[in-house]
Design an enzyme around this catalytic site. Structure first.
Site, PDB file in Angstrom:
ATOM      1  CG  ASN A  14      -1.734   1.228   1.388  1.00  0.00           C
ATOM      2  OD1 ASN A  14      -1.777   2.064   0.481  1.00  0.00           O
ATOM      3  ND2 ASN A  14      -2.411   1.370   2.524  1.00  0.00           N
ATOM      4  CD1 TRP A  15       3.366   0.833  -2.761  1.00  0.00           C
ATOM      5  CD2 TRP A  15       3.483   1.881  -4.740  1.00  0.00           C
ATOM      6  NE1 TRP A  15       4.019   0.003  -3.642  1.00  0.00           N
ATOM      7  CE2 TRP A  15       4.098   0.619  -4.861  1.00  0.00           C
ATOM      8  CE3 TRP A  15       3.424   2.710  -5.862  1.00  0.00           C
ATOM      9  CZ2 TRP A  15       4.658   0.170  -6.063  1.00  0.00           C
ATOM     10  CZ3 TRP A  15       3.987   2.270  -7.057  1.00  0.00           C
ATOM     11  CH2 TRP A  15       4.596   1.018  -7.155  1.00  0.00           C
ATOM     12  CE  LYS A  16      -0.114   3.199   4.771  1.00  0.00           C
ATOM     13  NZ  LYS A  16       0.031   3.298   6.216  1.00  0.00           N
ATOM     14  CG  HIS A 100      -5.745   2.025   5.399  1.00  0.00           C
ATOM     15  ND1 HIS A 100      -5.274   2.923   6.316  1.00  0.00           N
ATOM     16  CD2 HIS A 100      -4.745   1.126   5.183  1.00  0.00           C
ATOM     17  CE1 HIS A 100      -4.023   2.586   6.643  1.00  0.00           C
ATOM     18  NE2 HIS A 100      -3.685   1.502   5.968  1.00  0.00           N
ATOM     19  CD  GLU A 102      -2.726   5.504   6.841  1.00  0.00           C
ATOM     20  OE1 GLU A 102      -2.762   5.492   5.600  1.00  0.00           O
ATOM     21  OE2 GLU A 102      -1.790   5.002   7.503  1.00  0.00           O
ATOM     22  CD  GLU A 171      -3.343  -2.261   7.418  1.00  0.00           C
ATOM     23  OE1 GLU A 171      -2.252  -2.485   6.907  1.00  0.00           O
ATOM     24  OE2 GLU A 171      -3.998  -1.233   7.174  1.00  0.00           O
ATOM     25  N   GLY A 177       2.886   2.378  10.814  1.00  0.00           N
ATOM     26  CA  GLY A 177       3.853   3.457  10.648  1.00  0.00           C
ATOM     27  C   GLY A 177       4.589   3.821  11.927  1.00  0.00           C
ATOM     28  CB  SER A 217       5.569  -1.793  11.949  1.00  0.00           C
ATOM     29  OG  SER A 217       5.194  -0.443  12.201  1.00  0.00           O
ATOM     30  N   GLY A 238       3.055  -1.092   4.281  1.00  0.00           N
ATOM     31  CA  GLY A 238       3.134   0.341   3.990  1.00  0.00           C
ATOM     32  C   GLY A 238       4.568   0.744   3.718  1.00  0.00           C
ATOM     33  N   GLY A 239       5.242   1.256   4.747  1.00  0.00           N
ATOM     34  CA  GLY A 239       6.586   1.803   4.583  1.00  0.00           C
ATOM     35  C   GLY A 239       7.553   0.888   3.857  1.00  0.00           C
TER      36      GLY A 239
HETATM   37  P1  13P Z   1       3.214   0.391   7.704  1.00  0.00           P
HETATM   38  O1  13P Z   1       3.724  -0.896   7.099  1.00  0.00           O
HETATM   39  O2  13P Z   1       3.975   1.596   7.219  1.00  0.00           O
HETATM   40  O3  13P Z   1       3.112   0.304   9.192  1.00  0.00           O
HETATM   41  O4  13P Z   1       1.722   0.603   7.151  1.00  0.00           O
HETATM   42  C1  13P Z   1       0.834  -0.445   7.218  1.00  0.00           C
HETATM   43  C2  13P Z   1      -0.385  -0.069   6.473  1.00  0.00           C
HETATM   44  O5  13P Z   1      -1.107   0.837   6.876  1.00  0.00           O
HETATM   45  C3  13P Z   1      -0.687  -0.799   5.242  1.00  0.00           C
HETATM   46  O6  13P Z   1      -1.962  -0.530   4.791  1.00  0.00           O
END
Ligand code: 13P
Length: 255
Positions: A14-16, A100, A102, A171, A177, A217, A238-239
């Site tokens: 997920n590149w956000k 999600h 967010e 999640e 993050g 993470s 994510g990251g």
């Molecule tokens: P991180 O891997 O950066 O913690 O993010 C997870 C995420 O929100 C994937 O959708």
């Protein structure tokens, strides 16, 4: 039942809100080049909308699949700034991340809107990746399971389709993050609980076929241990998905 037949591992990046089109193309190209042959799992890239077409072109005719990060529940209309399922299908998206945390926290997404979106996604032949997870306060006050159970039940309410077509992503908000991953035991406990909730909704047999990803993470150093848990079928990254080498290294660690 041989659950491996149904629950093929699924790793999604997920590149956000990251990557311009050219950066996204570079990242997708490097992932495509470095991905090991014969790794037996589904690999999904979820770039921002603006890069879906370009990334889709890079991964065309490969085994990497395209996913979006959100969509509207209606199929067209006066919804300024929104994107619908038909548009995502038009770009050869297979997956769409829905609900999600967010989106729930910053954009007022609710279980009800997630539910509408899940229905539309399935009717449009997109596989929804439905995100659930508790905040730190909710975990510390002992209500994590109640919260997650409600999210699962309400997001999937009234679906008269084969729920095996859906992917759930657990999640925990406190792990996103933050570098603070759930321990494999914490994650497994919640995944097993989610499967129990699913089982009470659709029966044990179908619940056993539904893939549940962990997100928060996840990185090359912890992915294999998390994924060795019996109810963890994949990762939503994510990251660590923003760098080709860490994303590929994570995938290689699961072989
Ligand atoms: P991180 O891997 O950066 O913690 O993010 C997870 C995420 O929100 C994937 O959708």
């Amino acid at each position: 039942m041989d659950v491996n037949k149904f629950r093929r591992k699924i790793i999604a990046g997920n590149w956000k809100m990251n990557k311009t089109v050219s950066e996204a193309v570079d990242l997708a190209n490097t992932i495509k080049r470095e991905l090991p042959d014969g790794c037996d799992m589904d690999v999904v890239l979820c770039p921002p909308y603006t890069a879906l077409k370009a990334v889709g072109d890079v991964i065309l005719n490969t085994r990497i699949k395209l996913g979006a990060q959100n969509m509207h529940w209606e199929n067209y209309g006066a919804f300024t700034g929104e994107i619908c399922a038909t548009m995502l299908r038009d770009l050869y998206c297979h997956y769409v991340i829905l609900g999600h945390s967010e989106r729930r926290i910053y954009f007022g997404e609710t279980d009800r809107t997630v539910n509408q979106k899940v229905k539309t996604a399935i009717n449009s032949h997109l596989t929804p990746i439905v995100c659930v997870g508790e905040t730190l306060d909710q975990r510390e006050s002992g209500s994590a399971k109640d919260i997650v159970s409600t999210q699962v039940r309400e997001s999937l309410d009234g679906l008269n389709v084969d729920l095996g077509k859906i992917v759930i992503a657990y999640e925990p908000v406190w792990a996103i993050g933050t570098g603070r991953t759930a321990t494999p035991q914490q994650a497994q406990e919640m995944h097993a609980f989610i499967r129990e909730v699913l089982s009470s909704m659709v029966g044990e047999e179908i619940a056993q076929t539904i893939r549940i990803q962990y997100g928060g993470s996840m990185k090359p150093a912890n992915a294999a241990e998390l994924m060795s848990q019996p109810d963890i079928d994949g990762g939503l990254i994510g990251g660590a998905a923003l760098e080709a080498l860490s994303f590929v290294e994570l995938i290689k660690s699961l072989k």
